[in-house]
Design a protein around this motif. Structure first.
Motif, mmCIF file in Angstrom:
data_model
loop_
_atom_site.group_PDB
_atom_site.id
_atom_site.type_symbol
_atom_site.label_atom_id
_atom_site.label_comp_id
_atom_site.label_asym_id
_atom_site.label_seq_id
_atom_site.Cartn_x
_atom_site.Cartn_y
_atom_site.Cartn_z
ATOM 1 N N PHE A 75 0.805 4.176 0.495
ATOM 2 C CA PHE A 75 1.866 5.183 0.523
ATOM 3 C C PHE A 75 1.448 6.420 -0.265
ATOM 4 N N TYR A 76 0.890 6.199 -1.454
ATOM 5 C CA TYR A 76 0.488 7.326 -2.285
ATOM 6 C C TYR A 76 -0.634 8.113 -1.623
ATOM 7 N N ARG A 77 -1.558 7.432 -0.983
ATOM 8 C CA ARG A 77 -2.633 8.142 -0.278
ATOM 9 C C ARG A 77 -2.056 9.007 0.841
ATOM 10 N N CYS A 78 -1.042 8.525 1.544
ATOM 11 C CA CYS A 78 -0.387 9.333 2.594
ATOM 12 C C CYS A 78 0.270 10.568 1.976
ATOM 13 N N LEU B 105 6.243 22.097 -6.228
ATOM 14 C CA LEU B 105 7.155 21.001 -6.564
ATOM 15 C C LEU B 105 6.644 19.676 -5.988
ATOM 16 N N PHE B 106 6.211 19.694 -4.753
ATOM 17 C CA PHE B 106 5.680 18.494 -4.100
ATOM 18 C C PHE B 106 4.440 17.986 -4.846
ATOM 19 N N SER B 107 3.613 18.899 -5.330
ATOM 20 C CA SER B 107 2.435 18.515 -6.107
ATOM 21 C C SER B 107 2.857 17.831 -7.406
ATOM 22 N N LEU C 187 2.056 13.964 -8.680
ATOM 23 C CA LEU C 187 1.504 13.606 -9.986
ATOM 24 C C LEU C 187 2.371 12.551 -10.670
ATOM 25 N N LEU C 188 3.684 12.686 -10.563
ATOM 26 C CA LEU C 188 4.577 11.695 -11.168
ATOM 27 C C LEU C 188 4.443 10.333 -10.487
ATOM 28 N N ILE C 189 4.337 10.325 -9.173
ATOM 29 C CA ILE C 189 4.198 9.067 -8.433
ATOM 30 C C ILE C 189 2.900 8.358 -8.817
ATOM 31 N N SER C 190 1.865 9.123 -9.143
ATOM 32 C CA SER C 190 0.568 8.506 -9.472
ATOM 33 C C SER C 190 0.669 7.587 -10.681
ATOM 34 N N LEU D 69 -6.809 5.708 -16.458
ATOM 35 C CA LEU D 69 -6.944 6.125 -15.063
ATOM 36 C C LEU D 69 -5.970 5.384 -14.171
ATOM 37 N N ARG D 70 -5.621 6.024 -13.094
ATOM 38 C CA ARG D 70 -4.875 5.384 -12.003
ATOM 39 C C ARG D 70 -5.772 5.448 -10.776
ATOM 40 N N ARG D 71 -5.925 4.326 -10.104
ATOM 41 C CA ARG D 71 -6.829 4.219 -8.964
ATOM 42 C C ARG D 71 -6.124 4.635 -7.679
ATOM 43 N N ILE D 72 -6.641 5.697 -7.036
ATOM 44 C CA ILE D 72 -6.125 6.118 -5.735
ATOM 45 C C ILE D 72 -6.835 5.327 -4.643
ATOM 46 N N ASN D 73 -8.157 5.239 -4.751
ATOM 47 C CA ASN D 73 -8.959 4.367 -3.908
ATOM 48 C C ASN D 73 -10.207 4.011 -4.709
ATOM 49 N N ASN D 74 -11.189 3.389 -4.101
ATOM 50 C CA ASN D 74 -12.360 2.935 -4.848
ATOM 51 C C ASN D 74 -13.227 4.068 -5.373
ATOM 52 N N TYR D 75 -13.026 5.278 -4.886
ATOM 53 C CA TYR D 75 -13.864 6.400 -5.272
ATOM 54 C C TYR D 75 -13.082 7.559 -5.900
ATOM 55 N N THR D 76 -11.776 7.435 -5.983
ATOM 56 C CA THR D 76 -10.941 8.524 -6.482
ATOM 57 C C THR D 76 -9.943 7.982 -7.501
ATOM 58 N N PHE D 77 -9.923 8.650 -8.660
ATOM 59 C CA PHE D 77 -9.044 8.245 -9.750
ATOM 60 C C PHE D 77 -8.345 9.476 -10.301
ATOM 61 N N ILE D 78 -7.164 9.236 -10.880
ATOM 62 C CA ILE D 78 -6.446 10.327 -11.534
ATOM 63 C C ILE D 78 -6.172 9.915 -12.973
ATOM 64 N N ASP D 79 -6.500 10.793 -13.877
ATOM 65 C CA ASP D 79 -6.281 10.600 -15.302
ATOM 66 C C ASP D 79 -5.016 11.376 -15.639
ATOM 67 N N TRP D 80 -3.873 10.779 -15.398
ATOM 68 C CA TRP D 80 -2.600 11.484 -15.438
ATOM 69 C C TRP D 80 -2.278 12.041 -16.810
ATOM 70 N N ARG D 81 -2.588 11.279 -17.840
ATOM 71 C CA ARG D 81 -2.228 11.728 -19.185
ATOM 72 C C ARG D 81 -3.359 12.494 -19.863
ATOM 73 N N GLY D 82 -4.573 12.419 -19.318
ATOM 74 C CA GLY D 82 -5.720 13.161 -19.815
ATOM 75 C C GLY D 82 -5.877 13.080 -21.284
#
Length: 173
Positions: A4-7, A49-51, A55-58, A160-173
């Motif tokens: 869902f998050y990838r979509c 706003l959507f962006s 970020l919050l959903i991640s 980190l939060r894993r989006i997929n095996n090659y993409t991660f988001i460091d939400w709190r940095g």
């Protein structure tokens, strides 16, 4: 949740294509007493706003860590920006809604199925930067982070939060 998050992230990464097209075609929102500049501002602000929502959903994605074993890191901002600007040129050259719809669907599918094309320049407004991180096993991953990385010394990604095996988001940095 990850699918869902990838979509949502894919939609967020490609939506400016539609925004640029709407502005080019001078499409005004059907709200009484709303001029075209206000409509265009609403289009752009809605993508920001959507962006933020993305970020919050991640924060609900699975957690991961990269610590030690990082042999190289390079900024990815400059390498993705030309690809993203391509969306603008496509939006400016498309001459009808039918063609726009087909082009958008194709770009959406390609972006969704790619492992690393979740670059969204709107994240820059939230202080995020984009990096390629190479691990000691030779794996090159894409990290979206607020960190301003200048050196490998002591570099760790512990939130980190894993989006997929090659993409991660460091939400709190």
């Amino acid at each position: 949740m990850k699918w869902f998050y990838r979509c949502i992230l894919t939609l967020n990464s490609t939506i400016l294509l539609i925004v640029v097209y709407l502005i080019k075609e001078q499409v005004v929102l059907p709200i009484p007493n709303l001029n075209e500049n206000c409509s265009y501002g609403i289009y752009v602000l809605s993508t920001v706003l959507f962006s933020g929502i993305c970020l919050l959903i991640s924060n609900f994605l699975g957690e991961d860590i990269i610590e030690g074993g990082i042999v190289d890191i390079e900024p990815a901002n400059n390498s993705y920006l030309p690809s993203y600007l391509g969306y603008f040129f496509i939006a400016l050259s498309v001459n009808n809604k039918f063609t726009l719809a087909w082009v958008f669907v194709l770009i959406f599918i390609f972006t969704f199925n790619s492992q690393t094309l979740f670059f969204n320049p709107m994240f820059l407004l939230f202080g995020f930067k984009f990096y390629y991180v190479t691990t000691d096993s030779g794996l090159k991953i894409f990290v979206i982070s607020r960190k301003n990385i200048r050196s490998l010394k002591g570099l760790q990604f512990t939130n980190l939060r894993r989006i997929n095996n090659y993409t991660f988001i460091d939400w709190r940095g």
